[in-house]
Design an enzyme around this catalytic site. Structure first.
Site, PDB file in Angstrom:
ATOM      1  N   ASP A  13       0.799  -1.226   0.000  1.00  0.00           N
ATOM      2  CA  ASP A  13       0.000   0.000   0.000  1.00  0.00           C
ATOM      3  C   ASP A  13       0.839   1.287   0.000  1.00  0.00           C
ATOM      4  OD1 ASP A  13      -1.342  -2.332   1.147  1.00  0.00           O
ATOM      5  OD2 ASP A  13      -3.048  -1.033   1.516  1.00  0.00           O
ATOM      6  N   GLU A  44      -4.243   1.684  -3.154  1.00  0.00           N
ATOM      7  CA  GLU A  44      -5.505   2.199  -2.604  1.00  0.00           C
ATOM      8  C   GLU A  44      -5.347   3.455  -1.761  1.00  0.00           C
ATOM      9  OE1 GLU A  44      -7.700   0.191   0.381  1.00  0.00           O
ATOM     10  OE2 GLU A  44      -5.997   0.015   1.697  1.00  0.00           O
ATOM     11  N   ASN A  45      -4.122   3.738  -1.297  1.00  0.00           N
ATOM     12  CA  ASN A  45      -3.918   4.931  -0.473  1.00  0.00           C
ATOM     13  C   ASN A  45      -3.044   5.976  -1.153  1.00  0.00           C
ATOM     14  OD1 ASN A  45      -3.545   2.312   1.617  1.00  0.00           O
ATOM     15  ND2 ASN A  45      -5.123   3.779   2.165  1.00  0.00           N
ATOM     16  N   ASN A  72     -10.450  -1.543  -0.146  1.00  0.00           N
ATOM     17  CA  ASN A  72     -11.594  -0.792   0.357  1.00  0.00           C
ATOM     18  C   ASN A  72     -11.454   0.706   0.099  1.00  0.00           C
ATOM     19  OD1 ASN A  72      -9.437  -1.278   2.288  1.00  0.00           O
ATOM     20  ND2 ASN A  72     -10.655  -0.121   3.761  1.00  0.00           N
ATOM     21  N   HIS A  73     -10.231   1.216   0.110  1.00  0.00           N
ATOM     22  CA  HIS A  73     -10.057   2.660  -0.097  1.00  0.00           C
ATOM     23  C   HIS A  73     -10.147   3.073  -1.566  1.00  0.00           C
ATOM     24  CE1 HIS A  73      -9.683   4.341   3.794  1.00  0.00           C
ATOM     25  NE2 HIS A  73      -8.775   3.462   4.173  1.00  0.00           N
ATOM     26  N   HIS A 182      -3.315  -4.381   3.083  1.00  0.00           N
ATOM     27  CA  HIS A 182      -4.338  -3.670   3.871  1.00  0.00           C
ATOM     28  C   HIS A 182      -3.938  -3.333   5.303  1.00  0.00           C
ATOM     29  CE1 HIS A 182      -8.210  -2.309   5.407  1.00  0.00           C
ATOM     30  NE2 HIS A 182      -8.169  -3.214   6.334  1.00  0.00           N
TER      31      HIS A 182
HETATM   32 FE   LIG Z   1      -4.165   0.420   2.573  1.00  0.00          FE
HETATM   33 FE   LIG Z   2      -7.342  -1.236   2.810  1.00  0.00          FE
END
Ligand SMILES: [Fe+2]
Ligand SMILES: [Fe+2]
Ligand SMILES: [Fe+2]
Ligand SMILES: [Fe+2]
Ligand SMILES: [Fe+2]
Ligand SMILES: [Fe+2]
Ligand SMILES: [Fe+2]
Ligand SMILES: [Fe+2]
Lengths: 271, 271, 271, 271
Positions: A13, A44-45, A72-73, A182
C-alpha cells in the site's frame, strides 16, 4: 535457451505523496538489483492516503509499475471511478458485486517476451464489508483464466490473518502467489506453501512510518482516545519501501523463491 | 561491576499441546543461546487452542516461563477463572472492567539479582470487545508502578495494527517495550522507537503452522465458505516457535536491541 | 362465490420451552379469533433459546404452525442439521451459501383450497455474517417462483433496521409481505407499502419478557458489564405472544391489511 | 392543591429540514393535546440528516423543545462542537471519554414551578464505538444527582435491543424513564417496569418515511447492493412525528403512564 524464471515485485500500500515519491525514487534501482520482470503495486492509499486519482495512477505507471491493485479505499475518491473503467492497468477487488465500476483481474504481458501473467485482486470480508465470497470468486476467475496464462498473482486485501491464510491454503497449487495487503504492517511469514504457491500475509506499507499506518500520530491516537472523528492527515516522515519479490519457475508457474524487502531497515539496535 | 543489560524473551500465543511441547523442547536452549534473563509467554490458546488450564500453566512454568499473559481467549475455559486469582504468574488483560477475575499486571523479580520488572497485559478494542481504554489503563498502571521498577514490559493483545502502533507511540519513552499478540502472525516491524521503547506489532504464534492460525485448515476454510459454526480443532503439524528478544539497558530500562525469533524457518526457496 | 382473501399469521422468534408452551396454549384460539388460514413461525430460538430440535419443531407443527423459519441461531444445535434436509416445513435463510444444509424457501398449500403460498427466509448481513446478498437472493427466488404462486411471504431475519426497510422497498409490489425477525422487540411500523407489500421491521419475540431478549437478566447484564462469557440461560417469566397478521387479497396477492398482536399487553399505566 | 404529575414528551431522532419543519408545525399542538410540561428531543440528525448545527438547535428550541440530546451523529458536523460547550440545552452521550466536547447530562427547571428534571444522554457500545460503559456511567451520574432532582430521564442511544433492555432493567427503580433512540424505528414495547421506570426500546424517527431511516431510498439500497459509498441525501417525503409521552408521579418521580405517538398513522388497511 530462454529464461527459466520470472521475477515479480509486489509493492505494498503506497500512501500519499511521500509513498509515491519513494516509489519514483527507488523502484528502478530495485528492479535492476532484483532483476525484476514485472511490478505490481497496491495503490488504494496513493491519493493523499485515501483512494486513488488519475494523477497518482500515472505517477505509479511512470515509475515502473505495470499493474495497480486496490482495496476498500479504492472507493474513497469518487473522481476516480471513471478511470477504473478506462484504464486496464488499475484493478479493484474482483469480489465486489456485479455492477461495480471497474474490474478485478486482468491478463498482462510480461516485458521481454516472458509470457502472460494474470493479476487477481480480492478483498476479505472479516471485519470489512459483506461483498461476494473471495474464495468462490477466486475459483471463478481461475476457471476463466484456464490455459490462458502460466502465472497467476493474487493480492488478497484483508484485515484478518485467518482469512488471508485460509485463502493461501485454499489456492495452494492453483495460483503462483497469494500476497496480502491492507494492514500496512509487513509480516514475517513469507513462505512457499507445499504445492508451490508463494504466500505472505501482508507486504506492509510504502509510506511514512512516523505515523499510525500512514496517518499522523496525534489524530490517530485521538481517534482511539475519544472515539470521535479526527481529520485524516497523511503523515510525511520516515518513509520506507515495502515489497515482496516472488520468483516463479516458467514451466508450471510455481514459486521457487520469495523474499521480503523493507528499505531502509528500522533501528533494531545491536544485541 | 555488575551486568549492564537485561534480556527478556517474549513468546507468542502458544497453541495447544503442540505449542506446549515446542516450548518445553526448545525454551531452555533458547534461553542459553540468547542469554535470556526473563521469559514471558502469551498463553491464551495453550489449553487445546482455547483458553488456559492449570495444567497448561504449570507446563509453561516448568518449561522456564516466568509470567504468562492472556487475551480474549483467557475466558474460553471457565475452569481456569479461580487460577487467575490464586496464581500471580498468570495475567489477563488489565483493561477488563473492575470486578473481573484476576489481574492484569504484576511486578516480578528477575533472577540473578537483576532487579524487578513489571509486566502489563492490555487488550485492544477495535474489532474486539468494548472493555476499558487500553491507553488510559496503561497511564494508570504506569502511575501505580512509579519508581518501583526500572523495566516495564507491555503485551498488547489486539487485532488492528493501527491500535497497536498507536499504543507504541503513546507509550514511547515511558515503558521498556510494547509487543503485540493475538493475530498469530509474526510481523517484521520490530524496531526501537525514538524515545527508547522496543516495539513489534505481533510476535506470532508458537504452534502448528499447517493450519489457519492454529486451527485445522478444513474447519477454518469451511467457516469462511459457509459462515456457519464448524468445530474448532487444534491442528498438529509443522510446529514453529515464535518469540521476540528485547535487550534493556539497566540505567533507564530502555530497549537497546530487539530481535525476532521464528524457528525453524519457513521454506522460502532460493532467489 | 369463493373467499376473496387469505389471512397469514407470522409468529416472532419463539424462545425456549416458555415460548413453545405459549404457542401451544394460545395459537388455536388466535387462529379462530383472527380467521387465520396459514401460520408461519420463526423458531430459531425454540430449543432452549439456541437453535431448534426435532422435538421443538414437532411441538410447533402440532400447535398449528405450517412453516417454521430460522436465522443465525438455526446453526446453534448441530443435531438439527439433518432435520433441515428431511423436513420441508422447516427453513433456514436462503442466502447462506450453496452447500449449506437445508433450504430457504418452499411452496406450501394453504388449507381450504385457498391456493399456494411461497415462504422465503432471508438473513441480513449488517452486524451479522457475510453470507450471500439478501436482495439478489430474493430476486433469484422470485424468478424461480414465477407464476407458481400468488402469495409470497418473506421473513427477513436481520439486525439493522436500515437493511430490513431497504429490503421492504426493494421488494414492494413483488411479494405479498416482508416481515422482520431477530431483534426480539416488536416494532410499531407495520404498514402497507405503496405498491401493496405488507411490511413490519420486527414481529418481536414469543417468550419470557422478564429477560433480556429471552435470556436471564443477570447473565445478560453481566455480559455487558464485564465483556466476558456468561452462560446463556433461558428466562422463564412473563411470557408474551408476538405476531403479525397480514391479509392478502386473492387476485394479485397484495396486502390489504396488517395488524400486530402482542398478548398480553404490557403495563402502560393510565394517562 | 398542586399538580401531582409531570408529563414529559420525548421526540425521536429529528431528521433534516423535513423533520425540523414537522416539529415546528406540530409540537405546540401536541403539547396542548397531551398537557406536556417538558419536551426533550433527540437531534443528532437535525442538520441535513447528519449531526446538528446552531441553526437547527435554535429551530428546535423555538419550536418548544427544552433539551436536545445526541448520539453518534453528534460528531458528524465539526462546526457544532463549540456550541456543545456554550449551550447547556444540548447534550451528547455522557459516556464519551473525559476530554470530549460538551456534556452528557444536565438539570433543568420544568416550567410552571414543577421542580427540576435531570436528563441523561447515554450511548450503547454493541455494534457501535468502544466508549465508556453506559451502565457504570449511569451509576456515576445518578450518584452526582443524589437528592437534587426527583425526575431523571435517560435517552439510551443504541443499536442493539439487548443493550437497551439490559439498561432498562439495570436502572429500574432508580430513574424515571429509560427511552431508546438511534434505530429510527419506533418499537411497540413501551411499558412500566416493575419498580416504576418507564421504558421503550426506541422512539423512532421524526422525519421522512419514504426513505431508509431518513436517507433517500436509492442511495441506501445501492449502499447495500454494492457495499461502496453512495452519497447520503436526506429524503423529503411522507414526514411523520415520533414521540413518547411519559407521565411521572410527583412524589418519587416514577412513571405512571407511558404512551407512544406516531403521527400521522401509516396505512394499515382494514382487516
Ligand atoms: Fe491500505
Ligand atoms: Fe485497505
Ligand atoms: Fe491467540
Ligand atoms: Fe486473542
Ligand atoms: Fe431470535
Ligand atoms: Fe437471530
Ligand atoms: Fe439517529
Ligand atoms: Fe445514531
Amino acid at each position: 535457451m530462454g529464461q527459466k524464471i520470472v521475477k515479480v515485485m509486489f509493492i505494498g500500500d503506497v500512501v500519499g505523496n511521500p509513498g509515491l515519491k519513494m516509489v519514483d525514487l527507488l523502484l528502478k534501482n530495485f528492479i535492476k538489483k532484483y532483476s525484476v520482470d514485472f511490478v505490481i503495486c497496491n495503490g488504494e492509499n496513493a491519493h493523499n492516503g485515501k483512494g486513488m486519482s488519475l494523477e497518482s495512477l500515472n505517477q505509479l505507471l511512470e515509475a515502473g509499475v505495470q499493474v495497480v491493485t486496490g482495496g476498500n479505499h479504492t472507493w474513497s475518491n469518487f473522481n476516480f471511478f471513471e478511470t477504473l473503467k478506462t484504464h486496464p492497468q488499475v484493478l479493484r477487488p474482483q469480489n465486489y458485486p456485479k455492477g461495480t465500476y471497474g474490474k478485478g483481474y486482468g491478463i498482462y504481458k510480461i516485458p521481454g517476451g516472458l509470457g502472460d501473467i494474470a493479476v487477481i485482486n480480492l478483498q476479505g470480508r472479516t471485519f470489512m464489508y459483506p461483498i461476494d465470497c473471495p474464495f468462490r470468486t477466486a475459483d471463478w476467475v481461475i476457471k476463466q483464466l484456464k490455459d490462458q496464462v502460466r502465472y497467476i498473482f493474487v493480492d488478497i486485501h484483508a484485515e484478518a490473518t485467518a482469512e488471508k491464510i485460509a485463502l493461501g491454503w485454499y489456492l495452494d497449487g492453483r495460483v503462483s502467489a497469494v500476497i496480502g495487503t491492507h494492514t500496512h504492517v509487513q509480516t514475517a511469514d513469507e513462505r512457499i506453501l507445499p504445492k508451490g504457491t508463494g504466500y505472505c500475509t501482508d507486504v506492509g506499507m510504502t509510506g511514512p512510518q512516523t505515523s499510525v499506518i500512514g496517518m499522523q500520530i496525534k489524530s490517530a491516537v485521538d481517534r482511539m482516545l475519544y472515539q470521535t472523528p479526527h481529520k485524516y492527515e497523511c503523515a510525511e516522515d520516515d518513509v520506507h519501501f515495502s515489497a515482496v519479490v516472488v520468483t516463479f519457475e516458467a514451466e508450471k508457474g510455481k514459486t521457487v523463491a520469495i523474499e521480503r524487502i523493507f528499505y531502509p531497515e528500522f533501528d533494531r539496535g545491536m544485541s
